[in-house]
Design an enzyme around this catalytic site. Structure first.
Site, short mmCIF file in Angstrom:
data_model
loop_
_atom_site.label_atom_id
_atom_site.label_comp_id
_atom_site.label_asym_id
_atom_site.label_seq_id
_atom_site.Cartn_x
_atom_site.Cartn_y
_atom_site.Cartn_z
N SER A 134 0.83 -1.21 0.00
CA SER A 134 0.00 0.00 0.00
C SER A 134 0.86 1.25 0.00
CB SER A 134 -0.86 -0.02 1.26
OG SER A 134 -1.46 1.23 1.46
N TYR B 67 -1.77 0.01 10.17
CA TYR B 67 -2.05 -0.65 8.89
C TYR B 67 -0.85 -0.48 7.94
CZ TYR B 67 -3.70 -1.21 4.14
OH TYR B 67 -3.78 -1.57 2.82
N LYS C 29 2.09 -3.30 6.53
CA LYS C 29 2.47 -3.55 5.13
C LYS C 29 3.99 -3.39 4.98
CE LYS C 29 -1.59 -4.46 3.49
NZ LYS C 29 -1.91 -5.74 2.84
#
Ligand code: UDP
Length: 356
Positions: free
Chosen positions: A132, A156, A160
């Site tokens: 991402s 989050y 990643k």
């Protein structure tokens, strides 16, 4: 679909090619499963249905299960001659990750590690990872290139980044080859209307803009109007989900031909503010959208715009649907359709298929 694509072998040459697609009942994963099946591959969809939908597992063989279940994953590698893994299964809400980081590290990092270890034990070494643009954090320069420093603002984004770093070590130490695809804002829906975004709860701007006001008194909240941008709202780079799926196909082809591990941005290189997205959504809907002001959403950088030159140059990626209005129109078509999904005819429901 328009757009130049690098040559892909004829489907007949690929009938025996099994690809594990974790999270293949979810938004991006289901588009990738469709692209794989269309190219003659056999997707094995592993999904625990925590956020995915069995109705979207329409391509290949559906295997309900958790990517963190070591025995379950190893059994799949023993049962099917899987040659590569596309790993989509993850929690993907930036805001939620701010309040519950443990859930994100356990699921996104811990379970990816279980999957990688099962691959190692089974001798499967090609990996395509859903990463991402959240790994970059607040940009120091724009557009963002892959070598921009990584300072993720949310658990989050950090999850990643951690998996990307684990993959670097697996490639160096165990001979894995991995492509990490850093999506910008994947949006829109399958142009044939067969799959699309179906999150519960939905938190993404485009589907919420297309739904706002459907229920009495409901308005779209604009998260932050005081960002250092022309209209004060956040700017994002919206990329069609089918173009993201196509990049996975190209990455697979690239790895199969011996390509080196690498990270690639996937975006159109155009930034649109929240207000601009709302204006386009209003044109697509043909009506005004009721808005409500809200504070900034924690974890949101003001501007994210990609430089995807590397994906174009190395993978031969060329987005087929770069126009925001067409992206939003495809999401709008899906919005009218998905409510009827529970009535998917039996013959389009996933069927168990055995190799051989
Ligand atoms: N956004 C908004 N209202 C919403 C949902 C999102 O203003 O109801 C904003 C959000 O703050 C961000 C942009 O829209 O600036 C895109 O958010 P989305 O959740 O769609 O994608 P993300 O950038 O988090 O991947």
């Amino acid at each position: 679909m328009r757009g130049a694509r690098r040559d892909v072998p004829a489907p007949s040459a690929r009938k025996d090619r099994f690809i594990l697609v974790t999270g293949g009942s979810g938004y991006v994963g289901s588009h990738a499963a469709k692209a794989l099946a269309r190219a003659g591959f056999h997707p094995i969809i592993l999904d625990n249905l925590s956020t995915g939908h069995v109705e979207l597992a329409r391509w290949g063989t559906f295997e309900k299960g958790d990517v963190g279940d070591d025995l379950r994953v190893k059994t799949l590698f023993a049962r099917y001659p899987i040659s590569a893994v596309m790993h989509f299964a993850a929690h993907a809400y930036v805001g939620e990750s701010m309040g519950d980081p443990g859930r994100y590290y356990l699921n996104n990092v811990g379970k990816s590690l279980v999957l990688l270890e099962a691959m190692r034990a089974s001798g499967v070494k090609l990996f395509i990872f859903s990463s991402s643009c959240a790994v970059y954090g607040t940009p120091l320069s724009l557009p963002l290139k892959e070598d921009h420093p990584k300072n993720p603002l949310s658990p989050y984004g950090k999850s990643k980044q951690m998996v990307e770093e684990i993959l670097e070590d697996y490639c160096r130490a165990y001979g894995f080859r991995a492509v990490c695809l850093r999506y910008f804002n994947a949006s829109g829906a399958d142009p044939e209307g067969e799959t699309g975004e179906l999150h519960d709860p939905e938190t993404h701007l485009i589907p919420l803009a297309l739904r706002a006001g459907m229920r009495e008194g409901e308005a779209l909240r604009v998260f932050g109007s005081d960002y250092p941008t022309a209209d004060g709202t956040c700017i994002r780079d919206y990329v069609h989900v089918s173009d993201v799926a196509a990049a996975h196909m190209l990455a697979l082809d690239y790895l199969e031909k011996g390509g080196e591990s690498g990270v690639f941005n996937l975006g159109n290189g155009n930034g649109f503010s929240v207000r601009q997205v709302i204006q386009v959504a209003e044109r697509v809907r043909g009506e005004k959208i009721r808005l409500a002001s809200a504070g900034r959403r924690p974890g949101d950088p003001p501007v994210l715009i990609s430089d995807s030159t590397k994906a174009r140059r190395v993978l031969g990626w060329e987005p087929a649907i770069p126009d925001l209005e067409t992206i939003i129109a495809s999401a709008w078509t899906w919005e009218q359709k998905w409510r009827t999904l529970r009535a998917v005819p039996a013959d389009t429901k996933p069927k168990p298929v055995r190799p051989g």
